[in-house]
Structure formats: C-alpha cells, structure tokens
Design an enzyme around this catalytic site. Structure first.
Site, PDB file in Angstrom:
ATOM      1  CB  SER A 153      -0.963  -0.052   1.191  1.00 36.11           C
ATOM      2  OG  SER A 153      -1.958   0.928   1.090  1.00 36.11           O
ATOM      3  CG  ASP A 230      -7.293  -2.899  -2.547  1.00 41.36           C
ATOM      4  OD1 ASP A 230      -7.844  -2.017  -1.871  1.00 41.36           O
ATOM      5  OD2 ASP A 230      -6.082  -3.147  -2.493  1.00 41.36           O
ATOM      6  CG  HIS A 262      -5.593  -2.563   0.751  1.00 40.37           C
ATOM      7  ND1 HIS A 262      -4.924  -2.236  -0.417  1.00 40.37           N
ATOM      8  CD2 HIS A 262      -5.005  -1.818   1.733  1.00 40.37           C
ATOM      9  CE1 HIS A 262      -3.989  -1.334  -0.155  1.00 40.37           C
ATOM     10  NE2 HIS A 262      -4.007  -1.060   1.141  1.00 40.37           N
TER      11      HIS A 262
END
Length: 284
Positions: A153, A230, A262
């Site tokens: 991320s 996600d 995610h």
C-alpha cells in the site's frame, strides 16, 4: 550484535533465526525510532546474507509486516534478512497528527516534509533511504550495501519510489497494492497540503508514475500484485502504473487477482512469490 547506538527491545526465536525489535535515536527524525529485524540462521552464524527492507502501509508499525505477512518463513528458507522500519515518526507532538489515519502518526508516506511544523520530524524519505541502511550496515556487518525493497500500500509506493530513485542501492523491488500515483489521489492532496505546504509539484520526487515519466528507471523487473476486490482500488490506480511503465520502457510484472482485497490475507497469499523474486536476483 546490537551496538551502543541501538537498544534491544525484544528478541524472539523464529524459523531457525530470530526476530528483534530495536530502538535508536534518529538524526533525521529528531526522535527515537523503532525497527523490526529478522536475521536468518546464516546471519547468526556470521555469514553475509541478502537483505530486503519491508515497508508497511497506513496505520502500521515496525511490527506489522513481520507479524502479518508470513514473510519470515520464506526469508528463512532463502537465508534472507528482513528489515522493517516504522511508517512515521512517533511522538512529534504536532497538533492534529493523531486526528486522522491518513496523515500524521502512521502516515509518513516515506517522504521528507518541507512545510512547518512537519518538516522537523517527518523525514521518512531520508530516514529509510539513507540513515537506516547506514545504521543497519554498521550494526550488522553481514548486511550488504545493495539490498532489495518491498512494501504494501503506502509502503508499496515507498518501495517503488526508493528503487526508481536509487537503483544502485536497491537491487530488487516488489510491491503489494501500491499507491501508484499519490499525486492524483485525495490522500496525496491531503498529504501535500500539510507536508509540502500545498506544493503538489513536490510529489515529483516520490510518485512512482511521475518518476517513470521523468525518466527514472530500474534495471530489474518491478513485481506488483493487486487484488481486484480491494476497497481502495480507485485510489491505488494500478492501470496508471502499467501505462507509465510501458511508456518509460520499464519492465513491470503486474498481476491482478480476482477476489482478493487489501488485507494481509492478500499479502500472505503471494508473499512467497515476492521473496523468490528478490532471492533470485540478490543471490546473483
């Protein structure tokens, strides 16, 4: 193995090696910083070992990647060390730094802030890119100067940014669900307004897509995995990374997976592939 400048907080036997959590006074951050380290058996026996720096995402700490990603097991298999810095300075006592998950504590974005009051402490780019590697190489002489870097991320954005900006330092790179072009997201706009005093052009130094557009290049292949379920997919924009890499002639393997979100369940599912990716080149 820990020197006078580094304090040992915890040590745990794991997968034939050991996981340690350390603290040190950071020159760049102006505060104490914490870092997690996995040393495989070979390192404990004094051998030089390949090393990967692992960067976590928003809200995370130096513990998150080592505990949740299941990377230690595969790093041990290949005799690879892992170094996991925190995601921001802690205890800067800046008004508002704990008010939101996407700015301040836990959200350093691996950039150097230029605007007050953030610029005094929020210098994660210089910390991760320069100070921490120098400290780790001094503390653990078996860690080489050239290493791999990966992240998830916000950490995936950081990994790509560091590798594209300093390919001589970062020999291999991979990312899970990276924030591919922060300058084109509300996260990035918010960060720039505070960290850069509203100067959006400063994302040029850290935005992977803008770095590629500016001619930055990594000689290896960027390995990126992205879940298609996600909930942050519109912010992560893997399509923009794919377009930027294609235009720049940058080798990129972008794998997109139906049904994955995610979370670290997603990271766990493909972490072995990432460790294998790094191991192949770091041992070459």
């Amino acid at each position: 193995m820990v020197g006078d400048t580094v304090q040992l907080l915890e040590r745990h036997a794991c997968c034939g090696g050991e996981v340690s959590f350390l603290s040190h006074a950071s020159r760049e951050l102006g505060l104490d910083a914490k870092v997690g380290v996995f040393l495989p058996r070979q390192a404990l026996e004094g051998a030089s070992v390949p090393t990967i720096y692992v960067l976590a995402g928003l809200t995370c700490t130096q513990e998150t990647f080592l505990i949740k990603a299941n990377a230690v097991r595969y790093a041990a298999k290949h005799g690879i060390a892992l170094i996991a810095p925190d995601t921001s300075p802690r205890g800067a006592n800046i008004a508002g730094e704990d008010d939101s998950y996407d700015i301040g504590t836990g959200a350093g974005y691996y950039v150097d802030a230029t605007a007050q009051p953030w610029s005094e402490h929020y210098r994660m780019a210089s910390y991760v890119g320069k100070e921490l590697p120098a400290l780790m190489e001094e503390t653990f002489p078996f860690i080489p100067e050239r290493c791999g870097i990966m992240g998830h991320s916000m950490g995936g954005m950081g990994a790509l940014s560091f590798a594209l900006s300093a390919p001589d330092k970062w020999k291999t790179v991979s990312a899970f669900a990276p924030l591919s072009s922060p300058s084109r997201t509300d996260w990035g706009e918010k960060a720039a307004n505070l960290y850069f005093g509203g100067n959006q052009s400063l994302w040029q130094q850290y935005d992977p897509c803008l770095l590629l557009k500016a001619g930055k290049h990594h000689p290896g292949t960027l390995l990126v995995d992205q879940g298609l379920s996600d909930n942050f997919l519109e912010k992560l924009q893997p399509n923009l990374l794919q377009e930027a890499a294609r235009s720049a002639g940058q080798a990129l393997t972008l794998r997109q997976h139906e049904g994955f979100d995610h979370s670290y369940w997603f990271v766990q599912s493909f972490i072995e592939d990432h460790i294998n990716h790094h191991a192949a080149e770091l041992r070459a």
